[in-house]
Design a protein around this motif. Structure first.
Motif, PDB file in Angstrom:
ATOM      1  N   ALA A   2       0.967  -1.387  -0.112  1.00 40.37           N
ATOM      2  CA  ALA A   2      -0.082   0.030   0.056  1.00 40.37           C
ATOM      3  C   ALA A   2       0.758   1.212  -0.076  1.00 40.37           C
ATOM      4  O   ALA A   2       1.126   1.781   0.950  1.00 40.37           O
ATOM      5  CB  ALA A   2      -0.959   0.084   1.315  1.00 40.37           C
ATOM      6  N   ILE A   3       1.583   1.390  -1.276  1.00 38.38           N
ATOM      7  CA  ILE A   3       2.508   2.561  -1.169  1.00 38.38           C
ATOM      8  C   ILE A   3       1.704   3.974  -1.415  1.00 38.38           C
ATOM      9  O   ILE A   3       1.017   4.179  -2.501  1.00 38.38           O
ATOM     10  CB  ILE A   3       3.485   2.307  -2.522  1.00 38.38           C
ATOM     11  CG1 ILE A   3       4.304   0.925  -2.043  1.00 38.38           C
ATOM     12  CG2 ILE A   3       4.599   3.275  -2.481  1.00 38.38           C
ATOM     13  CD1 ILE A   3       5.284   0.589  -2.861  1.00 38.38           C
ATOM     14  N   THR A   4       2.378   5.140  -0.850  1.00 42.45           N
ATOM     15  CA  THR A   4       1.596   6.337  -1.050  1.00 42.45           C
ATOM     16  C   THR A   4       2.864   7.192  -1.468  1.00 42.45           C
ATOM     17  O   THR A   4       4.073   6.905  -0.833  1.00 42.45           O
ATOM     18  CB  THR A   4       0.925   7.023  -0.015  1.00 42.45           C
ATOM     19  OG1 THR A   4       1.701   6.894   1.112  1.00 42.45           O
ATOM     20  CG2 THR A   4      -0.288   6.182   0.274  1.00 42.45           C
ATOM     21  N   VAL A   5       2.840   8.115  -2.300  1.00 39.33           N
ATOM     22  CA  VAL A   5       3.695   8.921  -2.567  1.00 39.33           C
ATOM     23  C   VAL A   5       3.186  10.505  -2.559  1.00 39.33           C
ATOM     24  O   VAL A   5       2.176  10.681  -3.202  1.00 39.33           O
ATOM     25  CB  VAL A   5       4.404   8.849  -4.197  1.00 39.33           C
ATOM     26  CG1 VAL A   5       5.735   9.689  -4.059  1.00 39.33           C
ATOM     27  CG2 VAL A   5       4.881   7.466  -3.939  1.00 39.33           C
ATOM     28  N   THR A   6       4.086  11.097  -1.594  1.00 40.19           N
ATOM     29  CA  THR A   6       3.371  12.708  -1.434  1.00 40.19           C
ATOM     30  C   THR A   6       4.473  13.496  -1.389  1.00 40.19           C
ATOM     31  O   THR A   6       5.627  13.198  -1.083  1.00 40.19           O
ATOM     32  CB  THR A   6       2.681  12.734  -0.096  1.00 40.19           C
ATOM     33  OG1 THR A   6       3.386  12.094   1.115  1.00 40.19           O
ATOM     34  CG2 THR A   6       1.442  11.807  -0.006  1.00 40.19           C
ATOM     35  N   SER A   7       4.285  14.750  -1.771  1.00 40.57           N
ATOM     36  CA  SER A   7       5.261  15.950  -1.659  1.00 40.57           C
ATOM     37  C   SER A   7       4.966  16.833  -0.339  1.00 40.57           C
ATOM     38  O   SER A   7       4.027  17.022  -0.007  1.00 40.57           O
ATOM     39  CB  SER A   7       5.165  16.830  -2.986  1.00 40.57           C
ATOM     40  OG  SER A   7       5.390  16.108  -4.183  1.00 40.57           O
ATOM     41  N   LEU A   8       5.958  17.076   0.156  1.00 34.90           N
ATOM     42  CA  LEU A   8       6.169  17.917   1.321  1.00 34.90           C
ATOM     43  C   LEU A   8       6.976  19.304   0.966  1.00 34.90           C
ATOM     44  O   LEU A   8       8.124  19.198   0.260  1.00 34.90           O
ATOM     45  CB  LEU A   8       7.089  17.194   2.465  1.00 34.90           C
ATOM     46  CG  LEU A   8       6.431  15.883   3.136  1.00 34.90           C
ATOM     47  CD1 LEU A   8       7.337  15.348   4.319  1.00 34.90           C
ATOM     48  CD2 LEU A   8       4.943  16.003   3.328  1.00 34.90           C
ATOM     49  N   VAL A   9       6.603  20.457   1.422  1.00 31.15           N
ATOM     50  CA  VAL A   9       7.281  21.758   1.230  1.00 31.15           C
ATOM     51  C   VAL A   9       7.215  22.465   2.542  1.00 31.15           C
ATOM     52  O   VAL A   9       6.786  22.243   3.404  1.00 31.15           O
ATOM     53  CB  VAL A   9       6.565  22.432   0.190  1.00 31.15           C
ATOM     54  CG1 VAL A   9       6.503  21.568  -1.342  1.00 31.15           C
ATOM     55  CG2 VAL A   9       5.099  22.812   0.406  1.00 31.15           C
ATOM     56  N   GLY A  10       8.160  23.303   2.424  1.00 31.56           N
ATOM     57  CA  GLY A  10       8.432  24.207   3.491  1.00 31.56           C
ATOM     58  C   GLY A  10       8.646  23.505   4.799  1.00 31.56           C
ATOM     59  O   GLY A  10       9.579  22.686   4.952  1.00 31.56           O
ATOM     60  N   GLU A  11       7.984  23.922   5.927  1.00 34.40           N
ATOM     61  CA  GLU A  11       8.305  23.399   7.123  1.00 34.40           C
ATOM     62  C   GLU A  11       8.023  21.978   7.084  1.00 34.40           C
ATOM     63  O   GLU A  11       8.311  21.362   8.203  1.00 34.40           O
ATOM     64  CB  GLU A  11       7.545  24.210   8.360  1.00 34.40           C
ATOM     65  CG  GLU A  11       7.631  25.744   8.495  1.00 34.40           C
ATOM     66  CD  GLU A  11       9.220  25.509   9.268  1.00 34.40           C
ATOM     67  OE1 GLU A  11       9.426  24.787  10.164  1.00 34.40           O
ATOM     68  OE2 GLU A  11      10.042  26.281   8.792  1.00 34.40           O
ATOM     69  N   GLU A  12       7.107  21.475   6.421  1.00 31.78           N
ATOM     70  CA  GLU A  12       6.713  19.943   6.396  1.00 31.78           C
ATOM     71  C   GLU A  12       7.823  19.192   6.117  1.00 31.78           C
ATOM     72  O   GLU A  12       8.095  17.921   6.680  1.00 31.78           O
ATOM     73  CB  GLU A  12       5.654  19.759   5.315  1.00 31.78           C
ATOM     74  CG  GLU A  12       4.381  20.306   5.435  1.00 31.78           C
ATOM     75  CD  GLU A  12       3.607  20.117   3.919  1.00 31.78           C
ATOM     76  OE1 GLU A  12       2.301  20.109   4.087  1.00 31.78           O
ATOM     77  OE2 GLU A  12       4.172  20.218   2.919  1.00 31.78           O
ATOM     78  N   ILE A  13       8.992  19.745   5.463  1.00 35.86           N
ATOM     79  CA  ILE A  13      10.081  18.902   5.108  1.00 35.86           C
ATOM     80  C   ILE A  13      10.890  18.365   6.453  1.00 35.86           C
ATOM     81  O   ILE A  13      11.627  17.421   6.317  1.00 35.86           O
ATOM     82  CB  ILE A  13      11.017  19.663   4.079  1.00 35.86           C
ATOM     83  CG1 ILE A  13      10.371  19.750   2.855  1.00 35.86           C
ATOM     84  CG2 ILE A  13      12.650  18.970   4.014  1.00 35.86           C
ATOM     85  CD1 ILE A  13      11.240  20.949   1.723  1.00 35.86           C
ATOM     86  N   LYS A  48      20.234  22.110   5.385  1.00 40.28           N
ATOM     87  CA  LYS A  48      20.558  23.362   4.543  1.00 40.28           C
ATOM     88  C   LYS A  48      19.176  22.942   3.414  1.00 40.28           C
ATOM     89  O   LYS A  48      18.618  23.791   2.857  1.00 40.28           O
ATOM     90  CB  LYS A  48      21.689  23.154   3.593  1.00 40.28           C
ATOM     91  CG  LYS A  48      22.888  23.775   4.467  1.00 40.28           C
ATOM     92  CD  LYS A  48      24.168  23.368   3.526  1.00 40.28           C
ATOM     93  CE  LYS A  48      24.419  24.272   2.781  1.00 40.28           C
ATOM     94  NZ  LYS A  48      25.798  24.131   1.818  1.00 40.28           N
ATOM     95  N   LEU A  49      18.914  21.505   3.028  1.00 43.27           N
ATOM     96  CA  LEU A  49      17.734  21.297   2.347  1.00 43.27           C
ATOM     97  C   LEU A  49      16.498  22.058   2.663  1.00 43.27           C
ATOM     98  O   LEU A  49      15.866  22.729   2.117  1.00 43.27           O
ATOM     99  CB  LEU A  49      17.675  20.071   1.958  1.00 43.27           C
ATOM    100  CG  LEU A  49      16.428  19.544   1.524  1.00 43.27           C
ATOM    101  CD1 LEU A  49      16.367  19.819   0.010  1.00 43.27           C
ATOM    102  CD2 LEU A  49      16.132  17.980   1.793  1.00 43.27           C
ATOM    103  N   ALA A  50      16.299  21.862   4.155  1.00 39.92           N
ATOM    104  CA  ALA A  50      15.198  21.971   4.756  1.00 39.92           C
ATOM    105  C   ALA A  50      14.899  23.682   4.728  1.00 39.92           C
ATOM    106  O   ALA A  50      13.873  24.197   4.661  1.00 39.92           O
ATOM    107  CB  ALA A  50      14.976  21.562   6.146  1.00 39.92           C
ATOM    108  N   ALA A  51      16.021  24.555   4.688  1.00 37.00           N
ATOM    109  CA  ALA A  51      15.885  25.709   4.827  1.00 37.00           C
ATOM    110  C   ALA A  51      15.827  26.470   3.282  1.00 37.00           C
ATOM    111  O   ALA A  51      15.771  27.698   3.016  1.00 37.00           O
ATOM    112  CB  ALA A  51      17.051  26.406   5.684  1.00 37.00           C
TER     113      ALA A  51
END
Length: 196
Positions: A2-13, A48-51
């Motif tokens: 049961a694979i899900t693929v979602t995108s996270l941006v901003g603070e979610e990362i 660095k990525l998260a920022a």
């Protein structure tokens, strides 16, 4: 699965960084990266990525377990070592979107997750707007390297099917410690590019 693929941006990362660090250490230990990673290095690198403004982290989960992740951000937000070859080749860095690592457990490969990683990162670049090129890089290793597995199959056909191609002379150098070395060494990184 049961694979899900979602995108996270901003603070979610930030919520995914421990899982991403774990996956990078596991997956990049294998050929061709042979990366002898540490949590300490990963925490610094991934902070660095998260920022990074405009960053995205695409996450694959099998149920609640994170089994893969893929990152991207505008090239101007990434390491100078990676931006320099593009500047030298005359690219406008503001128009280059850099797809970072894609790390996926071997148990979950072959189910279309790699395509989902690229689909969602490229869609994010288009949503941000202003990008002409999407790029990523891969390490260059000699064919006769003693640690190369006999059954290794490069991902070149997959990347070409997605519209990417290596660009002659578009090469960076990046240092890390290999699993069979005592200290960090420089590694050549070949960029592959496609128009968005």
């Amino acid at each position: 699965m049961a694979i899900t693929v979602t995108s996270l941006v901003g603070e979610e990362i930030k919520s995914i960084l421990p899982d991403l660090a774990r996956l990078r250490i596991i997956v990049f230990r294998d050929w061709p990266y042979l990366y002898d990673g540490t949590i300490e290095y990963e925490e610094k690198y991934l902070a660095k990525l998260a920022a990074a403004k405009g960053a995205v982290c695409v996450v694959a989960r099998d149920g609640d377990m994170v089994v893969g992740a893929s990152t991207a951000a505008p090239m101007v937000e990434h390491a100078d070592e990676f931006a320099e070859p593009f500047e030298n080749a005359g690219y406008d860095l503001d128009k280059v979107f850099y797809c970072g690592e894609s790390v996926l457990l071997t148990s979950h490969r072959g189910h279309g997750i790699g395509n989902a990683f690229f689909d969602q990162r490229e869609a994010h670049a288009r949503k941000l707007g202003g990008f002409t090129y999407s790029t990523f890089c891969r390490v260059v290793r000699p064919d006769d390297h003693p640690l190369k597995p006999k059954d290794y199959r490069p991902l070149d056909p997959f990347w070409k099917k997605r519209g990417y191609a290596p660009v002659d002379g578009l090469v960076a150098s990046y240092a890390w410690k290999d699993i069979d070395q005592n200290e960090e060494t420089e590694h050549l990184m070949q960029f592959w590019v496609r128009t968005l």
